[in-house]
Write an enzyme that holds these catalytic residues in place. Structure first.
Site, PDB file in Angstrom:
ATOM      1  N   ARG A   1       0.843  -1.205   0.000  1.00  0.00           N
ATOM      2  CA  ARG A   1       0.000   0.000   0.000  1.00  0.00           C
ATOM      3  C   ARG A   1       0.870   1.244   0.000  1.00  0.00           C
ATOM      4  NH1 ARG A   1      -3.175  -3.678   2.626  1.00  0.00           N
ATOM      5  NH2 ARG A   1      -5.019  -4.142   1.369  1.00  0.00           N
TER       6      ARG A   1
ATOM      7  N   ASP B   1      -0.197  -6.618  -3.502  1.00  0.00           N
ATOM      8  CA  ASP B   1      -1.594  -6.336  -3.189  1.00  0.00           C
ATOM      9  C   ASP B   1      -2.199  -5.613  -4.391  1.00  0.00           C
ATOM     10  OD1 ASP B   1      -4.079  -5.654  -1.691  1.00  0.00           O
ATOM     11  OD2 ASP B   1      -2.902  -6.353   0.014  1.00  0.00           O
TER      12      ASP B   1
ATOM     13  N   HIS C   1      -6.775  -9.380  -3.649  1.00  0.00           N
ATOM     14  CA  HIS C   1      -5.644  -8.474  -3.402  1.00  0.00           C
ATOM     15  C   HIS C   1      -4.568  -8.637  -4.481  1.00  0.00           C
ATOM     16  CE1 HIS C   1      -7.043  -6.905   0.437  1.00  0.00           C
ATOM     17  NE2 HIS C   1      -7.406  -8.131   0.769  1.00  0.00           N
TER      18      HIS C   1
ATOM     19  N   ASP D   1      -6.988 -13.799   2.010  1.00  0.00           N
ATOM     20  CA  ASP D   1      -7.959 -13.014   2.777  1.00  0.00           C
ATOM     21  C   ASP D   1      -8.859 -12.191   1.857  1.00  0.00           C
ATOM     22  OD1 ASP D   1      -5.646 -11.575   2.058  1.00  0.00           O
ATOM     23  OD2 ASP D   1      -6.071 -10.011   3.526  1.00  0.00           O
ATOM     24  N   GLU D   2     -10.016 -11.859   2.373  1.00  0.00           N
ATOM     25  CA  GLU D   2     -10.907 -10.862   1.777  1.00  0.00           C
ATOM     26  C   GLU D   2     -11.129 -11.107   0.277  1.00  0.00           C
ATOM     27  OE1 GLU D   2     -10.105  -7.177   4.798  1.00  0.00           O
ATOM     28  OE2 GLU D   2      -8.699  -7.387   3.141  1.00  0.00           O
TER      29      GLU D   2
ATOM     30  N   TRP E   1      -7.165 -13.749  12.214  1.00  0.00           N
ATOM     31  CA  TRP E   1      -7.324 -12.296  12.375  1.00  0.00           C
ATOM     32  C   TRP E   1      -8.769 -11.885  12.549  1.00  0.00           C
ATOM     33  CZ3 TRP E   1      -9.606  -8.643   8.947  1.00  0.00           C
ATOM     34  CH2 TRP E   1     -10.084  -9.173   7.745  1.00  0.00           C
TER      35      TRP E   1
ATOM     36  N   TYR F   1      -3.927  -4.633  15.766  1.00  0.00           N
ATOM     37  CA  TYR F   1      -3.822  -3.980  14.462  1.00  0.00           C
ATOM     38  C   TYR F   1      -3.272  -2.561  14.660  1.00  0.00           C
ATOM     39  CZ  TYR F   1      -5.597  -7.398  11.148  1.00  0.00           C
ATOM     40  OH  TYR F   1      -5.715  -8.488  10.320  1.00  0.00           O
TER      41      TYR F   1
ATOM     42  N   ASP G   1      -2.575  -0.307  12.575  1.00  0.00           N
ATOM     43  CA  ASP G   1      -3.103   0.776  11.737  1.00  0.00           C
ATOM     44  C   ASP G   1      -4.361   1.378  12.360  1.00  0.00           C
ATOM     45  OD1 ASP G   1      -4.251  -1.764  11.213  1.00  0.00           O
ATOM     46  OD2 ASP G   1      -5.102  -1.039   9.331  1.00  0.00           O
TER      47      ASP G   1
ATOM     48  N   TRP H   1      -0.612  -2.645   8.631  1.00  0.00           N
ATOM     49  CA  TRP H   1      -1.117  -2.336   7.292  1.00  0.00           C
ATOM     50  C   TRP H   1      -0.863  -0.853   7.025  1.00  0.00           C
ATOM     51  CZ3 TRP H   1      -1.882  -6.579   4.772  1.00  0.00           C
ATOM     52  CH2 TRP H   1      -2.325  -7.730   5.421  1.00  0.00           C
TER      53      TRP H   1
ATOM     54  N   GLU I   1      -2.146   1.468   4.516  1.00  0.00           N
ATOM     55  CA  GLU I   1      -2.963   2.384   3.715  1.00  0.00           C
ATOM     56  C   GLU I   1      -2.823   3.835   4.197  1.00  0.00           C
ATOM     57  OE1 GLU I   1      -3.994  -0.546   4.869  1.00  0.00           O
ATOM     58  OE2 GLU I   1      -5.632  -1.393   3.660  1.00  0.00           O
TER      59      GLU I   1
HETATM   60  C1  ACM Z   1      -6.223  -8.931   6.953  1.00  0.00           C
HETATM   61  O1  ACM Z   1      -6.260  -8.038   7.814  1.00  0.00           O
HETATM   62  N1  ACM Z   1      -6.852  -8.763   5.792  1.00  0.00           N
HETATM   63  C2  ACM Z   1      -5.506 -10.167   7.177  1.00  0.00           C
END
Ligand code: ACM
Length: 464
Positions: free
Chosen positions: A111, A140, A211, A274-275, A321, A346, A348, A389, A391
Site C-alpha cells: 500500500r 496487493d 488483493h 484473505d478478503e 485475524w 492492528y 493501523d 497495514w 494504507e
Molecule cells: C487482513 O487483515 N486482511 C488479514
C-alpha cells in the site's frame, strides 16, 4: 525476583536476581553453550569482573546481547557512543527465554512502499524488541514489490500507481501523486541476510486470489474480462477483482512462488487468501493448488483464516485475524495458528479518541489495549503477530507513530509469560524504554497525544 537495576528491561525476562556491585561496561563477554536452556534462551551472569553469557543457540546469544544493551542505558541505542569512559551494568543473573516461537509483525510494503533502508531499519527495531518474524506483505491491489525476472511487467506496470487515496476508504480524495517502488532480487537477498543476522526470519507474502489487482493490471489475462483497461488500484478497501482461477493463472503463480522460494529460505511462505468477495469453489481449488505446490517444495504454507472456508488443505499455518473462534476451527482441522486478531493487535487502527489523532481509522486500540492482549497458549499456537497495514501510513514517520510504543507493549506480550500489570509496565516504558526509542530516532506517539506535526488535518479518518 529481585529486579533492582534490572527493572528497566523490556520485554520483561523470565527471572532476574540482583547481586551487589556493578560491572564496568563495555566489558568482555564470555559466551558459553547453555545446557538446559529452551530454544532462544540465554542466561547472563554479570559480575564485577565481567559478563558470562550462556546461550541455547545463536538467537539466545543475540537476545542476551540485546539485554546487555538495555542494561547499558538508552545511549547504547545510538549509532555511536557520545560518552567518554565506561558505563556500568548492575550485577546479578538473568535467565530468560521467549513464551512464543513466532513473535511477528506484518509489514505492508504494498500500500505504501518502504525503501530498502527503511525495511532494514525496521528489522533493527524488531530485533531491539526481541521480535523475530517480519511477515513482509509484498503484493496487493495497490502495488507489486518483488522484482520477478520471469514476468517483468509485474514491477514495470504493477510496481506503481498513478495516485493514492488520502485517508478514509469511502471518500473522493486522491493526492494526484504517482507512488511506487520495488525491491530487486539482490535487495531482497540482502534484507533476508540482514534479518538473519538480527535473529529475524522474513516470511514473504504474495496475496492470492484476491488483493491481486497489481498483477492483473500487469498481465490482464490473469483476471476477469474487463471492458476498461486495468489500473493498479488507487483506492483502499476490498477489491472485487479476483484472479481468474484458470490453469494458466495457476502456472503463472507457481512460477512466481518458485521465484519467491529461491529468494526466501523461510520454512513458512504466506499466500494470503484473505478478503475474497464472491469466492468460488474454483478459487478455493486455486489456493489449495498453490498450498500443495509449496508443500511439494518442502515449505509450509501460511494463509489468513478465510482459507479455512475452502476445507481440505494441507497442514498450514493459519493467521487468525477475524475472530478468535477461528483458531479452534483451524486447530481442529490440523493446522497451527498465529494469533493476530483485528480487535487486538492492528497497529493501523486508531490509538486514542484524541481529537488530533491522525487519520483515525478502525477500532480504538490504545497502548493499554495492546498490553492487555491475552493470547491463548497451546501446542498448536505457534505465536502471535501484530499487523502494520499501511494504507494510512504514507511515510516512515507515520509508521513510527503507528507502531510505537504499541509494538513495544506487544513485544512484551509475545516474549513474557505470567501475569501482566499495566500500572507496572507503564513507568517502565515511559522512564526506560521511550528514551531508548528516542536514542534510536523513532518518532513514536507521545503518551499524551501527537505533536503538532504528527497530526493530519488534511486527511479524513473513518473510526469504527
Ligand atoms: C487482513 O487483515 N486482511 C488479514
Amino acid at each position: 525476583m529481585t529486579m533492582s537495576g534490572f527493572a528497566a528491561l523490556l520485554p520483561r525476562p523470565v527471572s532476574a536476581e540482583a547481586a551487589p556491585g556493578t560491572c564496568p561496561w563495555p566489558a568482555p563477554v564470555e559466551v558459553r553453550p547453555g545446557a538446559n536452556l529452551p530454544a532462544e534462551g540465554y542466561r547472563l551472569t554479570i559480575a564485577p569482573d565481567g559478563v558470562t553469557l550462556e546461550a541455547a543457540d545463536a538467537a539466545g546469544e543475540f537476545y542476551g546481547r540485546q539485554t546487555l544493551r538495555q542494561l547499558a542505558g538508552p545511549d547504547a541505542f545510538r549509532a555511536a557512543s557520545i560518552h567518554n569512559g565506561p558505563a556500568e551494568l548492575p550485577c546479578g543473573t538473568i535467565t530468560d527465554h521467549p513464551r512464543f516461537a513466532w513473535r511477528g509483525c506484518l509489514y505492508d510494503v504494498s500500500r505504501h512502499f518502504r525503501t530498502k533502508a527503511e525495511v532494514l531499519r525496521f528489522i533493527d527495531l524488531l530485533a531491539a524488541h526481541k521480535l523475530n518474524v517480519l511477515n513482509l506483505h509484498l503484493t496487493d491491489d495497490q502495488g507489486w514489490r518483488i522484482e520477478t525476472p520471469e514476468f517483468p511487467r509485474l514491477t514495470s506496470v504493477g510496481g506503481w500507481r498513478k495516485s493514492s487515496m488520502v485517508g478514509r476508504h469511502d471518500g473522493p480524495e486522491r493526492d494526484g501523486r504517482p507512488h511506487g517502488g520495488y525491491y530487486t532480487v539482490d535487495d531482497l537477498r540482502e534484507i533476508v541476510a540482514y534479518a538473519a543476522s538480527q535473529a529475524v526470519t522474513v516470511v514473504p507474502e504474495v496475496d492470492i486470489p484476491g488483493h491481486a489487482r497489481a498483477a492483473i493490471t500487469a498481465y490482464p489475462e490473469l483476471g476477469p474480462a474487463s471492458d476498461t483497461p486495468w489500473e493498479v488500484w488507487t483506492s483502499w478497501g476490498i477489491s472485487t477483482s479476483l484472479l481468474d482461477p484458470s490453469e494458466s493463472a495457476l502456472d503463472f503463480f507457481r512460477t512466481v512462488f518458485d521465484h519467491v522460494l529461491d529468494i526466501f529460505p523461510s520454512q513458512v511462505i504466506a499466500l494470503g487468501g484473505d478478503e475474497v468477495p464472491g469466492v468460488t469453489e474454483a478459487h478455493h481449488r486455486f489456493v489449495r493448488a498453490i498450498a500443495d505446490h509449496l508443500v511439494a517444495r518442502g515449505r509450509t504454507p501460511m494463509g489468513w483464516d478465510e482459507v479455512l472456508d475452502g476445507g481440505d488443505l494441507p497442514a498450514m499455518v493459519i493467521g487468525v485475524w477475524q475472530d478468535r473462534e477461528r483458531a479452534s476451527l483451524a486447530v481442529k482441522a490440523g493446522h497451527e495458528v498465529v494469533l493476530c486478531p483485528e480487535d487486538g493487535v492492528y497497529l493501523d487502527h486508531r490509538q486514542s479518541d484524541h481529537p488530533d489523532e491522525p487519520i483515525p481509522v478502525g477500532y480504538l486500540q490504545d497502548l493499554e489495549h495492546f498490553y492487555g492482549f491475552e493470547p491463548e497458549s497451546g501446542p498448536h499456537v505457534r505465536g502471535v503477530q501484530a499487523q502494520l497495514w499501511s494504507e494510512h501510513l504514507d511515510t516512515v514517520r507515520r509508521t513510527d507513530y503507528a507502531a510505537f510504543p504499541r509494538l513495544s507493549a506487544f513485544a512484551e506480550v509475545a516474549w513474557s509469560s505470567g501475569p501482566r500489570d499495566y500500572a507496572e509496565f507503564l513507568p517502565r516504558l515511559r522512564d526506560h524504554h521511550l528514551p531508548r526509542l528516542d536514542a534510536l530516532g523513532v518518532e513514536y506517539r507521545p503518551l499524551d497525544g501527537p505533536r503538532p506535526w504528527q497530526t493530519r488535518p488534511d486527511a479524513p479518518g473513518r473510526p469504527r
